[in-house]
Write a protein that holds these residues in place. Structure first.
Motif, PDB file in Angstrom:
ATOM      1  N   GLU A 218      -3.905   5.791   6.144  1.00  0.00           N
ATOM      2  CA  GLU A 218      -3.234   4.550   6.550  1.00  0.00           C
ATOM      3  C   GLU A 218      -1.753   4.495   6.172  1.00  0.00           C
ATOM      4  OE1 GLU A 218      -5.083   3.080   2.702  1.00  0.00           O
ATOM      5  OE2 GLU A 218      -4.978   4.909   3.834  1.00  0.00           O
ATOM      6  N   VAL A 219      -1.324   5.419   5.324  1.00  0.00           N
ATOM      7  CA  VAL A 219       0.106   5.518   5.026  1.00  0.00           C
ATOM      8  C   VAL A 219       0.552   6.848   5.616  1.00  0.00           C
ATOM      9  CG1 VAL A 219       1.819   5.721   3.199  1.00  0.00           C
ATOM     10  CG2 VAL A 219      -0.119   4.174   2.912  1.00  0.00           C
ATOM     11  N   THR A 220       1.477   6.807   6.540  1.00  0.00           N
ATOM     12  CA  THR A 220       1.838   8.051   7.213  1.00  0.00           C
ATOM     13  C   THR A 220       2.660   8.940   6.290  1.00  0.00           C
ATOM     14  OG1 THR A 220       3.910   7.220   8.078  1.00  0.00           O
ATOM     15  CG2 THR A 220       1.950   6.818   9.399  1.00  0.00           C
TER      16      THR A 220
ATOM     17  N   ARG B 135       0.830  -1.208   0.000  1.00  0.00           N
ATOM     18  CA  ARG B 135       0.000   0.000   0.000  1.00  0.00           C
ATOM     19  C   ARG B 135       0.869   1.265   0.000  1.00  0.00           C
ATOM     20  NH1 ARG B 135      -5.183  -0.736   0.735  1.00  0.00           N
ATOM     21  NH2 ARG B 135      -5.566   1.250   1.762  1.00  0.00           N
ATOM     22  N   VAL B 136       1.947   1.224   0.782  1.00  0.00           N
ATOM     23  CA  VAL B 136       2.858   2.388   0.804  1.00  0.00           C
ATOM     24  C   VAL B 136       3.471   2.597  -0.581  1.00  0.00           C
ATOM     25  CG1 VAL B 136       5.039   3.298   1.723  1.00  0.00           C
ATOM     26  CG2 VAL B 136       3.409   2.185   3.266  1.00  0.00           C
ATOM     27  N   LEU B 137       3.946   1.516  -1.186  1.00  0.00           N
ATOM     28  CA  LEU B 137       4.602   1.663  -2.492  1.00  0.00           C
ATOM     29  C   LEU B 137       3.605   1.975  -3.606  1.00  0.00           C
ATOM     30  CD1 LEU B 137       7.702   1.454  -3.115  1.00  0.00           C
ATOM     31  CD2 LEU B 137       6.986   0.743  -0.836  1.00  0.00           C
ATOM     32  N   ALA B 138       2.340   1.554  -3.434  1.00  0.00           N
ATOM     33  CA  ALA B 138       1.323   1.931  -4.417  1.00  0.00           C
ATOM     34  C   ALA B 138       1.257   3.458  -4.522  1.00  0.00           C
ATOM     35  CB  ALA B 138      -0.040   1.360  -4.024  1.00  0.00           C
TER      36      ALA B 138
ATOM     37  N   ALA C 229      -4.165  -2.567  -4.575  1.00  0.00           N
ATOM     38  CA  ALA C 229      -3.700  -1.330  -3.944  1.00  0.00           C
ATOM     39  C   ALA C 229      -3.566  -0.214  -4.979  1.00  0.00           C
ATOM     40  CB  ALA C 229      -2.359  -1.562  -3.238  1.00  0.00           C
ATOM     41  N   VAL C 230      -3.084  -0.558  -6.170  1.00  0.00           N
ATOM     42  CA  VAL C 230      -2.931   0.456  -7.219  1.00  0.00           C
ATOM     43  C   VAL C 230      -4.298   1.014  -7.626  1.00  0.00           C
ATOM     44  CG1 VAL C 230      -2.285   0.831  -9.637  1.00  0.00           C
ATOM     45  CG2 VAL C 230      -0.730  -0.406  -8.121  1.00  0.00           C
ATOM     46  N   LEU C 231      -5.273   0.136  -7.808  1.00  0.00           N
ATOM     47  CA  LEU C 231      -6.600   0.611  -8.215  1.00  0.00           C
ATOM     48  C   LEU C 231      -7.232   1.476  -7.130  1.00  0.00           C
ATOM     49  CD1 LEU C 231      -8.098  -2.523 -10.035  1.00  0.00           C
ATOM     50  CD2 LEU C 231      -7.224  -0.422 -11.072  1.00  0.00           C
ATOM     51  N   GLU C 232      -6.991   1.124  -5.876  1.00  0.00           N
ATOM     52  CA  GLU C 232      -7.573   1.947  -4.814  1.00  0.00           C
ATOM     53  C   GLU C 232      -6.929   3.340  -4.770  1.00  0.00           C
ATOM     54  OE1 GLU C 232      -7.607   0.439  -0.722  1.00  0.00           O
ATOM     55  OE2 GLU C 232      -7.665   2.580  -0.186  1.00  0.00           O
ATOM     56  N   MET C 233      -5.605   3.386  -4.877  1.00  0.00           N
ATOM     57  CA  MET C 233      -4.922   4.685  -4.848  1.00  0.00           C
ATOM     58  C   MET C 233      -5.300   5.520  -6.076  1.00  0.00           C
ATOM     59  SD  MET C 233      -3.459   4.533  -2.006  1.00  0.00           S
ATOM     60  CE  MET C 233      -3.027   3.233  -0.829  1.00  0.00           C
ATOM     61  N   LEU C 234      -5.477   4.849  -7.194  1.00  0.00           N
ATOM     62  CA  LEU C 234      -5.875   5.515  -8.425  1.00  0.00           C
ATOM     63  C   LEU C 234      -7.258   6.147  -8.268  1.00  0.00           C
ATOM     64  CD1 LEU C 234      -4.996   6.022 -11.287  1.00  0.00           C
ATOM     65  CD2 LEU C 234      -5.729   3.721 -11.898  1.00  0.00           C
TER      66      LEU C 234
ATOM     67  N   ILE D 225       7.460  10.197   2.633  1.00  0.00           N
ATOM     68  CA  ILE D 225       8.728  10.905   2.447  1.00  0.00           C
ATOM     69  C   ILE D 225       9.899   9.923   2.389  1.00  0.00           C
ATOM     70  CG2 ILE D 225      10.331  12.480   3.613  1.00  0.00           C
ATOM     71  CD1 ILE D 225       7.619  13.906   4.564  1.00  0.00           C
ATOM     72  N   LYS D 226       9.911   8.969   3.313  1.00  0.00           N
ATOM     73  CA  LYS D 226      11.001   7.993   3.373  1.00  0.00           C
ATOM     74  C   LYS D 226      11.171   7.249   2.053  1.00  0.00           C
ATOM     75  CE  LYS D 226      11.654   5.798   7.901  1.00  0.00           C
ATOM     76  NZ  LYS D 226      11.001   4.833   8.817  1.00  0.00           N
ATOM     77  N   PHE D 227      10.050   6.794   1.493  1.00  0.00           N
ATOM     78  CA  PHE D 227      10.123   5.895   0.343  1.00  0.00           C
ATOM     79  C   PHE D 227       9.830   6.615  -0.972  1.00  0.00           C
ATOM     80  CE2 PHE D 227       8.783   3.440   4.137  1.00  0.00           C
ATOM     81  CZ  PHE D 227      10.043   2.921   4.407  1.00  0.00           C
ATOM     82  N   SER D 228      10.054   7.918  -0.961  1.00  0.00           N
ATOM     83  CA  SER D 228       9.751   8.733  -2.139  1.00  0.00           C
ATOM     84  C   SER D 228      10.685   8.459  -3.314  1.00  0.00           C
ATOM     85  CB  SER D 228       9.821  10.215  -1.770  1.00  0.00           C
ATOM     86  OG  SER D 228      11.120  10.538  -1.297  1.00  0.00           O
TER      87      SER D 228
END
Lengths: 312, 312
Positions: free
Chosen positions: B216-218, A191-194, A254-259, B223-226
């Protein structure tokens, strides 16, 4: 700290490392290992015979093997540096030759799907998934360099029943290459990387395609006047097509949700423009400046204006 | 070419230049004029008293005047380097003091709306609109530098009944600052820039806002994984909020149309991901690589990987 340095050199996390896939990331791992842990025996393999010849000529590993099996048969650590969609097949192909005590890791940009593929292909193996958050838009063994991972984060996503010793060895391996290590649950990683990687790539690919398809603005105009902002998007839209196709399919949900969230936010701005709501625009544009400052402050980007591009 | 150099030095396009607005662009114009045409008398003014003091301390112009009228009263060329939304008001305020023979130009990122505002405020004046396609994410007189326009395009958009001699003088002025000059109709300019500059900025602002709003993503994770791609967007999302608010409102129609096309293309990719259509993704991702290569080949971006960011 002499003590620390001495202790570190005594606990080389792995002494025989095999790198499967000798593209940008695999060849950078090889170069970084050579530089930071010169006594490690490095073996490499790539499914593409041409890449094997080039990697051999570059001398980035001690041995380039013709078969996958020969590459892993003596390894303490096997790192899969192949597209996410190829992980399962590669793992299955090497299963018979993998030493029982070997640790298997990878560098894939999504973790839940890779874990599913690796555990299915390698029942009983010690698997420690990892993702170095680093790269460039270039591909191939010639594009790699030893400092790629330096001061970048590497996210290690252990399995629920993962071996803590193996996890720490993989973490230490990445620290030796210059990375800062973060331990994270696979789903949270995805989710973070999405947000921080997959969605930006998808949007960059889209807008570069949109610009290319315009009939009334010629491609030569798009290229000429790209310094107005467009060129920043083209860098990541030049990333490896196979790698990224696999990422979007593997991290689909996760990509579709962030999109979806992005599209809502874009509609909100679209409406603000249509109704001359300058305050909404100005408020957002002021907030986003702060994020940039934090990224620069934390050393994740160049502090110089314009990415430090040369203005000569 | 000694001949060329000699002839050039004989036809200095303007000998007294006034720069209104001493931010990133205005102060860069001043520095570039100082470097490339050192005999030009430079006058500057900014509506912000603090900016006037800083510009004066930096010594980037010969005189910083306290009033707008005093800045233009003796000018051969007046360049408005203010946000697009302020052009009309600034032009109206200086109208009474503007010499009849002066040429008025600007650096605005949209042209049709600026032309409307300037011609309404300055009936009978000689107006030659221009847009140097260059900039950084930074603001203020300290952020400017002399080489900003070097090897970048400057688009000059003459009025239908514009004075060709004045147009050529403004074009030559920008060539002296290192720019390549393109002559274009204002409406076409606005459509080209909607794609190559305005839409990229709008999308970058949006995604940085989307990432910032995720619960859900802080923010610290973003910033860290940008380095996975997100950081490339944050650079242009750190651009001046007032300038960009004005651009979107002034070039509303072209921006909304390009946004519509972008949204269609994004929906197309979204559908491809949902239905596991890897070929559609791979085809697009392969096409976009080509555009990047052209931009680098034409010197509009750094050839080095990762924008030539330092990897030390």
């Amino acid at each position: 700290m002499t003590m620390t340095r001495k202790r570190r050199s005594q606990v080389l996390p792995f002494s025989r490392v095999s790198i499967i896939g000798l593209g940008l990331i695999g060849s950078s791992v090889a170069r970084a290992v050579r530089q930071q842990m010169p006594t490690v025996r490095l073996t490499g393999h790539d499914a593409d015979a041409d890449v094997r010849v080039r990697a051999d000529a570059l001398g980035i590993v001690d041995d380039v093997t013709d078969t996958l099996g020969a590459a892993v048969t003596d390894a303490e650590l096997v790192i899969l540096c192949v597209p996410v969609g190829a992980m399962g097949a590669v793992a299955a192909e090497m299963a018979a030759d993998l030493p029982i005590e070997a640790v298997v890791s990878d560098v894939g940009s999504c973790k839940a799907e890779v874990i599913r593929a690796l555990t299915a292909a390698l029942p009983g193996a010690t698997i420690v998934p990892a993702h170095p958050v680093a790269g460039t838009e270039q591909s191939g063994p010639e594009a790699g360099f030893a400092s790629l991972f330096n001061r970048r984060w590497c996210i290690v996503t252990p399995l629920p029943d993962g071996d803590p010793v193996a996890t720490e060895r993989v973490a230490e391996f990445w620290r030796r290459l210059g990375s800062m290590v973060e331990i994270m649950a696979p789903d949270h990683h995805d989710r973070v990387l999405a947000v921080t990687s997959h969605l930006p790539h998808l949007i960059a690919y889209t807008i570069v395609g949109t610009a290319n398809d315009l009939a009334e603005v010629t491609q030569s105009e798009v290229i000429k006047f790209s310094a107005g902002g467009f060129r920043d998007f083209t860098r990541i839209a030049a990333s490896d097509p196979t790698m990224w196709r696999d990422v979007f399919l593997a991290n689909k949900e996760a990509v579709l949700e962030m999109l979806q969230r992005f599209s809502e936010d874009l509609s909100h701005l679209q409406r603000a423009i249509r109704w001359d709501d300058g305050d909404t625009l100005h408020d957002l544009f002021s907030r986003t400046r702060t994020i940039r400052r934090s990224i620069v402050d934390q050393g994740q980007d160049d502090a110089a204006a314009d990415f430090g591009r040369k203005h000569d």
